[in-house]
Write a protein that holds these residues in place. Structure first.
Motif, PDB file in Angstrom:
ATOM      1  N   MET A 613     -21.395   8.558 -17.922  1.00 24.63           N
ATOM      2  CA  MET A 613     -21.878   7.342 -17.262  1.00 24.63           C
ATOM      3  C   MET A 613     -21.680   6.113 -18.146  1.00 24.63           C
ATOM      4  N   CYS A 614     -21.894   6.277 -19.456  1.00 24.07           N
ATOM      5  CA  CYS A 614     -21.689   5.153 -20.384  1.00 24.07           C
ATOM      6  C   CYS A 614     -20.224   4.755 -20.427  1.00 24.07           C
ATOM      7  N   ASP A 615     -19.337   5.753 -20.466  1.00 23.82           N
ATOM      8  CA  ASP A 615     -17.897   5.457 -20.484  1.00 23.82           C
ATOM      9  C   ASP A 615     -17.466   4.745 -19.209  1.00 23.82           C
ATOM     10  N   ALA A 616     -17.991   5.212 -18.072  1.00 24.85           N
ATOM     11  CA  ALA A 616     -17.634   4.597 -16.794  1.00 24.85           C
ATOM     12  C   ALA A 616     -18.160   3.173 -16.704  1.00 24.85           C
ATOM     13  N   ALA A 617     -19.408   2.969 -17.174  1.00 26.71           N
ATOM     14  CA  ALA A 617     -20.005   1.633 -17.137  1.00 26.71           C
ATOM     15  C   ALA A 617     -19.246   0.673 -18.060  1.00 26.71           C
ATOM     16  N   GLU A 618     -18.828   1.190 -19.228  1.00 30.20           N
ATOM     17  CA  GLU A 618     -18.089   0.350 -20.166  1.00 30.20           C
ATOM     18  C   GLU A 618     -16.715  -0.014 -19.609  1.00 30.20           C
ATOM     19  N   GLU A 619     -16.054   0.957 -18.990  1.00 27.07           N
ATOM     20  CA  GLU A 619     -14.743   0.680 -18.392  1.00 27.07           C
ATOM     21  C   GLU A 619     -14.874  -0.349 -17.271  1.00 27.07           C
ATOM     22  N   TRP A 620     -15.920  -0.208 -16.467  1.00 27.84           N
ATOM     23  CA  TRP A 620     -16.138  -1.189 -15.394  1.00 27.84           C
ATOM     24  C   TRP A 620     -16.474  -2.564 -15.962  1.00 27.84           C
ATOM     25  N   LEU A 621     -17.282  -2.578 -17.037  1.00 28.17           N
ATOM     26  CA  LEU A 621     -17.712  -3.850 -17.627  1.00 28.17           C
ATOM     27  C   LEU A 621     -16.536  -4.654 -18.158  1.00 28.17           C
ATOM     28  N   TYR A 622     -15.569  -3.965 -18.775  1.00 31.16           N
ATOM     29  CA  TYR A 622     -14.412  -4.666 -19.354  1.00 31.16           C
ATOM     30  C   TYR A 622     -13.230  -4.730 -18.387  1.00 31.16           C
ATOM     31  N   GLY A 623     -13.447  -4.233 -17.166  1.00 27.92           N
ATOM     32  CA  GLY A 623     -12.399  -4.295 -16.165  1.00 27.92           C
ATOM     33  C   GLY A 623     -12.834  -5.098 -14.961  1.00 27.92           C
ATOM     34  N   ASP A 624     -13.124  -4.390 -13.884  1.00 25.34           N
ATOM     35  CA  ASP A 624     -13.514  -5.073 -12.648  1.00 25.34           C
ATOM     36  C   ASP A 624     -14.827  -5.841 -12.781  1.00 25.34           C
ATOM     37  N   GLY A 625     -15.682  -5.393 -13.682  1.00 24.88           N
ATOM     38  CA  GLY A 625     -16.991  -6.040 -13.821  1.00 24.88           C
ATOM     39  C   GLY A 625     -17.020  -7.185 -14.803  1.00 24.88           C
ATOM     40  N   GLU A 626     -15.844  -7.585 -15.328  1.00 22.50           N
ATOM     41  CA  GLU A 626     -15.801  -8.678 -16.310  1.00 22.50           C
ATOM     42  C   GLU A 626     -16.376  -9.971 -15.740  1.00 22.50           C
ATOM     43  N   ASP A 627     -16.133 -10.190 -14.465  1.00 20.35           N
ATOM     44  CA  ASP A 627     -16.602 -11.430 -13.822  1.00 20.35           C
ATOM     45  C   ASP A 627     -17.400 -11.077 -12.560  1.00 20.35           C
ATOM     46  N   SER A 628     -18.405 -10.227 -12.745  1.00 18.45           N
ATOM     47  CA  SER A 628     -19.194  -9.765 -11.600  1.00 18.45           C
ATOM     48  C   SER A 628     -20.460 -10.615 -11.460  1.00 18.45           C
ATOM     49  N   THR A 629     -21.350 -10.146 -10.589  1.00 19.28           N
ATOM     50  CA  THR A 629     -22.569 -10.902 -10.291  1.00 19.28           C
ATOM     51  C   THR A 629     -23.742 -10.403 -11.109  1.00 19.28           C
ATOM     52  N   LYS A 630     -24.783 -11.199 -11.140  1.00 16.68           N
ATOM     53  CA  LYS A 630     -26.007 -10.822 -11.837  1.00 16.68           C
ATOM     54  C   LYS A 630     -26.592  -9.539 -11.249  1.00 16.68           C
ATOM     55  N   ALA A 631     -26.577  -9.428  -9.923  1.00 16.51           N
ATOM     56  CA  ALA A 631     -27.140  -8.249  -9.259  1.00 16.51           C
ATOM     57  C   ALA A 631     -26.374  -6.987  -9.635  1.00 16.51           C
ATOM     58  N   ALA A 632     -25.049  -7.095  -9.778  1.00 19.55           N
ATOM     59  CA  ALA A 632     -24.233  -5.929 -10.126  1.00 19.55           C
ATOM     60  C   ALA A 632     -24.554  -5.432 -11.527  1.00 19.55           C
ATOM     61  N   TYR A 633     -24.742  -6.362 -12.462  1.00 19.24           N
ATOM     62  CA  TYR A 633     -25.096  -5.959 -13.830  1.00 19.24           C
ATOM     63  C   TYR A 633     -26.473  -5.292 -13.859  1.00 19.24           C
ATOM     64  N   ILE A 634     -27.392  -5.844 -13.095  1.00 14.30           N
ATOM     65  CA  ILE A 634     -28.736  -5.261 -13.048  1.00 14.30           C
ATOM     66  C   ILE A 634     -28.679  -3.849 -12.452  1.00 14.30           C
TER      67      ILE A 634
END
Length: 697
Positions: A613-634
């Motif tokens: 889960m940490c690897d997936a969250a990190e990959e998303w954070l530095y990929g599609d989630g680089e410019d995501s919303t506040k709600a998505a990060y929460i």
């Protein structure tokens, strides 16, 4: 309730607050006591203050400076061309006012400078609120003494957009004088000769000298003179132009063709100038100025002074003018108090000292004196603090006249009058009298347009007087108008009313009693004598409709709503960034704890699941989630937290069990020690006073 003083500078702004029975200068979010006077615009939000300074070079075209100097300017004013030497953003016309065109949220947008100043004041308000931990409302803001009515109104409008209650716009040197005088206990009494102090303030872009007379509990500004284009940035520009020529010859680069290179050199020479104030020589080393070229050079203080000689030769002009306007000689000045960052230049100090033939005084903080004075003024005006009475009498910088249309029934009537001459006290109220049978208009303007800064219009305002009509005898109505230059230095016709002349009897009082008069004559004269006189009695009000350079209410509402909207967008972006950083931090923290302190309490499948889960969250954070919303990060944060919570609870339960056991062991150990202590006391009783005496014998 807050009491805040703001020294709104061209380079930096200093904020001071009243607390702990005194005045403190507060720090911003990065613990600096001065906040850069810059507003930047980006693809997601605005950058204001320190944030704007950090990205100034990379976002040069969208970073706005010179906020104070462009306030209240009309587009087309020649002074805009001067400011283009110091800012790189595009200046444009916003409803005939000076504005900027910047790229904001991915598209071009125009903002008037009044809006830009409001954005900056919103940030200053946030800094003060964060420090005081209460909402900030009451403020006093400093302005240059040469500011005109339109410029002052622009700052008042900007403060309103920012949600600030502006108690006073205060001239820089007047604020400095208040900070100097209010803490002095040795000022002359009212009947004594006043103490005359020359305040010399040389800042980033402005040089001002004010002569101020002090008495106990009072200051009176006698004169103010200035050079609006003399300051630290002018010395910097001389150095930049000098090194631009040198670099062109030595390194074959032209920094004038590259705004970013120009700014890098300007930043370097500013530091060099400061070093030269305390040293005979200073280096200039800048890496990759442009075209990957590094530059190195040296400058001696005498060479610096020779380069700046044309500027230094102007140093005594404001001093001479201030003395002339005050009708004083050099010998009449008791103290010369110097403030402002630029006043640290040795050659400049020597020029001022030689002119006054006195040692200069530096008892005030050169960078913070204005902010402290503004705070004292705010404390005096605010009901939240009790401050000893101290009267401040400033002066009108330019003569103000009223003009009106001649009445056809008064052919010899004058149609203009200088109501507030230069040097008139501020605040000040004058009553104007007109004889009219119908509505009429007044126009206020500066009487000497050539003395105004740049090409600012001499027009101040138009005031229409309504409900004027002939009196019952079909004669002129006697109209009285109250014209006032208020604490802000702004002119208004505050009210109007009409009066009627009536005949009344009043008693005649003898000024002297003649002892040579006989008794009969004295008795006759003892009877009260009266005479008929005509007096004016107020009969009603006259509405006054004012048209000034202040923005109309509709525009104010639009700008206020726009500022509130942008502030909310900035907060959302900041909150989103915080949640993104919190998620990133939690991913690393969760990995470390799973492999370390939580390891004994998690099964291998649980550890593997958390790792995946940490690897997936990190990959998303530095990929599609680089410019995501506040709600998505929460949401991502809570997903990880829910899985880790079971293991965390096992760990906390185990730690709590350990604490309980340790506490029980400590209590048992304490009980054991207490029992042993009681046993020892019973077997070895402590001797009383008598026993001790017997033992001594």
């Amino acid at each position: 309730m807050s009491v805040v003083g703001i020294d709104f500078g061209n380079l930096n702004t200093v904020i001071a607050v009243a607390r702990n029975r005194g005045v403190d200068v507060i720090t911003n979010e990065v613990s600096n006591r001065a906040t850069p006077s810059l507003v930047g615009f980006g693809p997601k939000s605005r950058y204001i203050g320190e944030a704007a300074k950090t990205q100034e070079i990379s976002n040069l075209k969208n970073t706005v400076g010179s906020l104070k100097r462009l306030a209240g300017r009309q587009y087309g004013d020649p002074e805009l061309e001067i400011e283009k030497q110091f800012i790189a953003c595009e200046l444009t016309d916003v409803q005939s006012q000076a504005g900027v065109r910047v790229s904001y949220l991915g598209h071009k947008e125009d903002f008037a400078f009044t809006q830009i100043i409001a954005m900056y004041l919103t940030k200053i308000k946030q800094i003060a609120s964060a420090e005081l931990k209460i909402p900030v409302s009451d403020v006093v803001i400093s302005v240059p003494a040469w500011f005109t009515d339109p410029q002052r109104r622009a700052l008042m409008d900007a403060a309103e957009f920012a949600g600030l209650k502006l108690l006073r716009l205060m001239n820089d040197t007047t604020a400095t004088a208040l900070g100097y005088g209010i803490t002095k206990t040795d000022l002359p009494l009212a009947e004594e000769k006043p103490r005359r102090v020359a305040f010399v303030d040389i800042g980033h872009s402005n040089y001002t000298c004010s002569i101020v007379a002090f008495k106990k509990g009072e200051l009176q500004v006698l004169s103010t003179a200035y050079d609006r284009h003399f300051g630290g940035r002018n010395f910097d520009k001389i150095l930049v132009d000098h090194f631009a020529t040198e670099f062109k010859e030595r390194y074959k680069i032209d920094i004038h063709s590259n705004p970013k290179a120009y700014l890098r050199v300007a930043t370097g020479v500013e530091k060099m100038k400061k070093v030269l104030s305390a040293n005979a020589m200073a280096p200039l080393n800048i890496e990759s100025v442009m075209n990957d070229v590094d530059v190195q050079t040296m400058l001696k203080r005498e060479d610096f002074e020779e380069l700046c000689k044309p500027l230094l030769d102007r140093a005594t002009v404001p001093l001479e003018q201030a003395l002339a306007d005050a009708k004083l000689s050099i010998e009449d000045i008791d103290i010369v108090e110097v403030v402002g960052g630029c006043s640290r230049i040795p050659a400049l100090k020597e020029k001022i000292s030689t002119f006054f033939n006195k040692l200069l005084s530096f008892t005030l903080n050169q960078d913070e004196a204005v902010a402290r004075g503004c705070t004292w003024a705010c404390a005096i005006l605010s009901p939240a603090f009790r401050v000893k009475d101290f009267s401040v009498h400033d002066i009108v910088p330019y003569p103000i006249e009223f003009t009106w249309e001649k009445s056809q029934e008064i052919p010899d009537e004058d149609t203009n009058l200088t109501v507030f001459p230069k040097g008139n006290a501020v605040p000040s109220t004058k009553i104007l009298t007109f004889y009219r049978k119908e509505n009429f208009d007044l126009e206020a303007r500066y009487a000497e347009p050539e003395s105004l800064p740049g090409k600012i219009s001499p027009w101040i305002g138009k005031f229409s007087i309504k409900n004027v009509h002939p009196d019952p005898k079909d004669d002129f109505m006697i109209c009285k108008l109250k014209a006032r230059v208020n604490l802000h230095g702004v002119l208004n016709v505050e009210s109007g009313y009409y009066v009627e002349e009536i005949e009344v009897e009043e008693e005649i009082k003898d000024e002297e009693n003649n002892d040579a008069m006989d008794v009969d004559q004295q008795a006759a004269e003892a009877r009260p004598r009266t005479r008929k006189v005509r007096k004016q009695v107020k009969k009603g009000d006259l509405p006054v409709v004012a048209v000034t350079s202040s923005l109309d209410q509709v525009t104010k509402d639009i700008y206020t709503e726009k500022e509130n909207q942008m502030a909310m967008e900035d907060k959302l972006v900041a909150d989103t960034e915080d949640r993104k950083n919190a998620l990133e931090e939690y991913i690393y923290d969760l990995r470390n704890k799973t492999d370390d302190i939580w390891a004994p309490f998690a099964t291998e499948p649980e550890k593997q699941r958390i790792k995946e889960m940490c690897d997936a969250a990190e990959e998303w954070l530095y990929g599609d989630g680089e410019d995501s919303t506040k709600a998505a990060y929460i949401q991502k944060y809570e997903e990880l937290r829910s899985v880790a919570g079971i293991i965390a609870q096992r760990y906390f339960d185990h730690e709590e069990e350990k604490r309980q056991k340790n506490r029980a062991n400590e209590e048992a150990e304490a009980s054991k020690r207490a029992a042993e202590m009681r046993k020892n006391q019973e077997s070895n009783p402590t001797p009383g006073v008598e026993d001790v005496d017997n033992m001594v014998d």
